[in-house]
Design a protein around this motif. Structure first.
Motif, mmCIF file in Angstrom:
data_model
loop_
_atom_site.group_PDB
_atom_site.id
_atom_site.type_symbol
_atom_site.label_atom_id
_atom_site.label_comp_id
_atom_site.label_asym_id
_atom_site.label_seq_id
_atom_site.Cartn_x
_atom_site.Cartn_y
_atom_site.Cartn_z
ATOM 1 N N GLU A 140 0.819 -1.220 0.000
ATOM 2 C CA GLU A 140 0.000 0.000 0.000
ATOM 3 C C GLU A 140 0.850 1.267 0.000
ATOM 4 O OE1 GLU A 140 -3.270 0.052 2.773
ATOM 5 O OE2 GLU A 140 -3.329 -2.127 2.845
ATOM 6 N N SER A 141 2.017 1.180 -0.586
ATOM 7 C CA SER A 141 2.932 2.320 -0.625
ATOM 8 C C SER A 141 2.363 3.472 -1.439
ATOM 9 C CB SER A 141 4.265 1.873 -1.233
ATOM 10 O OG SER A 141 5.088 2.976 -1.526
ATOM 11 N N ALA A 142 2.695 4.694 -1.034
ATOM 12 C CA ALA A 142 2.310 5.879 -1.805
ATOM 13 C C ALA A 142 3.105 5.961 -3.100
ATOM 14 C CB ALA A 142 2.541 7.141 -0.977
ATOM 15 N N ILE A 143 4.179 5.189 -3.181
ATOM 16 C CA ILE A 143 4.975 5.085 -4.404
ATOM 17 C C ILE A 143 4.642 3.749 -5.044
ATOM 18 C CG2 ILE A 143 7.303 5.037 -5.364
ATOM 19 C CD1 ILE A 143 8.231 6.484 -2.817
ATOM 20 N N GLU A 144 4.155 3.777 -6.277
ATOM 21 C CA GLU A 144 3.790 2.525 -6.931
ATOM 22 C C GLU A 144 3.795 2.684 -8.437
ATOM 23 O OE1 GLU A 144 -0.189 1.354 -5.918
ATOM 24 O OE2 GLU A 144 -1.109 2.987 -7.056
ATOM 25 N N ALA A 191 12.636 4.557 6.442
ATOM 26 C CA ALA A 191 12.382 5.080 5.098
ATOM 27 C C ALA A 191 13.665 5.396 4.338
ATOM 28 C CB ALA A 191 11.519 6.340 5.189
ATOM 29 N N GLY A 192 14.736 5.725 5.060
ATOM 30 C CA GLY A 192 15.977 6.130 4.409
ATOM 31 C C GLY A 192 16.519 5.128 3.406
ATOM 32 N N PRO A 193 16.732 3.857 3.799
ATOM 33 C CA PRO A 193 17.256 2.871 2.847
ATOM 34 C C PRO A 193 16.310 2.624 1.672
ATOM 35 C CG PRO A 193 17.447 2.071 5.108
ATOM 36 C CD PRO A 193 16.598 3.302 5.156
ATOM 37 N N ILE A 194 15.006 2.715 1.925
ATOM 38 C CA ILE A 194 14.030 2.506 0.852
ATOM 39 C C ILE A 194 14.129 3.637 -0.165
ATOM 40 C CG2 ILE A 194 11.574 2.297 0.308
ATOM 41 C CD1 ILE A 194 11.174 1.211 3.171
ATOM 42 N N ALA A 195 14.171 4.874 0.331
ATOM 43 C CA ALA A 195 14.276 6.030 -0.562
ATOM 44 C C ALA A 195 15.559 5.977 -1.376
ATOM 45 C CB ALA A 195 14.219 7.323 0.257
ATOM 46 N N ALA A 196 16.659 5.592 -0.736
ATOM 47 C CA ALA A 196 17.945 5.523 -1.440
ATOM 48 C C ALA A 196 17.890 4.508 -2.578
ATOM 49 C CB ALA A 196 19.056 5.165 -0.455
ATOM 50 N N LEU A 273 17.425 14.233 -3.685
ATOM 51 C CA LEU A 273 16.149 13.551 -3.921
ATOM 52 C C LEU A 273 15.864 12.543 -2.814
ATOM 53 C CD1 LEU A 273 16.157 12.754 -7.764
ATOM 54 C CD2 LEU A 273 14.999 14.622 -6.580
ATOM 55 N N THR A 274 16.903 11.824 -2.404
ATOM 56 C CA THR A 274 16.734 10.810 -1.363
ATOM 57 C C THR A 274 16.263 11.435 -0.055
ATOM 58 O OG1 THR A 274 18.428 9.383 -2.351
ATOM 59 C CG2 THR A 274 17.912 9.016 -0.031
ATOM 60 N N ASP A 275 16.833 12.574 0.304
ATOM 61 C CA ASP A 275 16.429 13.251 1.542
ATOM 62 C C ASP A 275 14.941 13.599 1.520
ATOM 63 O OD1 ASP A 275 18.978 13.087 2.537
ATOM 64 O OD2 ASP A 275 19.536 15.143 2.007
ATOM 65 N N HIS A 276 14.487 14.157 0.405
ATOM 66 C CA HIS A 276 13.083 14.562 0.315
ATOM 67 C C HIS A 276 12.158 13.351 0.215
ATOM 68 C CE1 HIS A 276 13.267 19.020 -0.157
ATOM 69 N NE2 HIS A 276 14.526 18.734 -0.437
ATOM 70 N N LEU A 277 12.580 12.341 -0.534
ATOM 71 C CA LEU A 277 11.745 11.151 -0.677
ATOM 72 C C LEU A 277 11.648 10.392 0.643
ATOM 73 C CD1 LEU A 277 10.153 9.958 -3.024
ATOM 74 C CD2 LEU A 277 12.056 8.404 -3.461
#
Length: 314
Positions: A140-144, A191-196, A273-277
């Motif tokens: 159910e991620s907001a990113i898909e 969330a950090g490793p996922i965004a990276a 981008l990673t920081d914001h994501l």
């Protein structure tokens, strides 16, 4: 795991699904192994797809001022090769959205091109087929990203289902990294490793650096990709302020940003981008997960490196 073995392992559950649905239905019982066979065909069938990424020019972030029109049509042309399942997975990632905002239009013509090839594979089959490829970093991620082939089955129809998982272009994240992050810093740490991983998969630093340093079409494409993510981040409900790329480090760059040609620094752009994501993913996880979720549960949920292919036959 071997694809055939994986399909055999799920075949029993597929039969149970079909049987359960048929108990209260007068519809004709579908072939109980058709979904398995279709999934196996998707994994084993190789194909080549041609398409154009010209729809990117519809976005305001596309700057074609220095793109030579004589070469534009050929520059937009793309060819992708692989298994049918792999191309569906690629199309799903190409369709990625963040909080409902589509990231780029590079995949707009890709999905229908893949769909046409996939459906052509099953022409003349006795069963109707619907295939959906779904990429989400976690449930159910907001990113898909989602891509499909065929029409969804009617609601009153008995359906057989098989599930196939294939590798995505986004790197996998080890469950340990997510678990450690959560224990140290809550959802933001998880969330950090996922965004990276998401940023690295969507913006491969070596490829992006080359695009930013070149001229004409290639530079326009690299800049477009980064600017689209900036726009998408700003559109997110979790965004706290406007997004703009930082100036390149070093006095000789002047006002050049990390995505300008003379200050090009893809790794620095990706870090930003990673920081914001990370903030967007952390806010999303905070909303989706219960307060008593454990680090182990979060770690086991992460699936950045795979796309789920759902096959339905009837």
């Amino acid at each position: 795991m071997d694809v055939s073995l994986a399909l055999l392992l799920i075949s029993a559950s597929v039969v149970l699904i079909a049987t359960s649905m048929n108990e209260d239905s007068e519809a004709t019982t579908p072939d109980p192994v058709a979904a398995d066979q279709t999934a196996e065909t998707l994994a084993a069938t190789s194909m080549s797809v041609e398409y154009s990424i010209e729809p990117v020019t519809d976005h305001s972030e596309w700057d074609g001022e220095n793109v030579a029109t004589d070469f534009a049509d050929e520059s937009f042309r793309r060819v992708s090769q692989g298994s049918a399942a792999g191309l569906l997975a690629e199309a799903a990632v190409a369709n990625v959205e963040v909080d409902g905002t589509r990231l780029t239009k590079e995949g707009q013509n890709f999905e229908p091109a893949v769909e046409a090839k996939v459906l052509n594979t099953f022409l003349g089959a006795n069963q109707s087929v619907y295939v959906e490829a779904v990429w989400r970093p976690y449930p159910e991620s907001a990113i898909e990203g989602i891509a499909s082939a065929g029409d969804r089955p009617p609601r009153d129809t008995s359906v057989n289902t098989a599930v196939l998982r294939v590798t995505s272009d986004v790197p996998s994240v080890g469950s340990g990294a997510v678990e450690r992050g959560y224990r140290l810093d809550g959802f933001e740490g998880a969330a950090g490793p996922i965004a990276a991983a998401v940023v690295r998969g969507l913006y491969p630093p070596t490829e992006m650096q080359l695009l930013l340093e070149r001229q004409g079409f290639h530079r326009a494409l690299g800049k477009y990709r980064y600017q689209r993510m900036a726009t998408t981040i700003e559109a997110s409900d979790a965004a706290t302020d406007d997004f703009s790329f930082e100036n390149a480090q070093g006095v000789y760059f002047g006002e050049a940003t990390v995505i300008s040609r003379n200050g090009a620094d893809a790794r620095a752009a990706n870090a930003q981008l990673t920081d914001h994501l990370t903030q967007i993913i952390a806010a999303d996880m905070d909303e989706k997960y219960d307060d008593d979720v454990t680090a182990d549960e979060l770690g086991s949920d992460v699936a950045t490196g795979e796309v789920e292919i759902i096959v339905k036959t009837w």
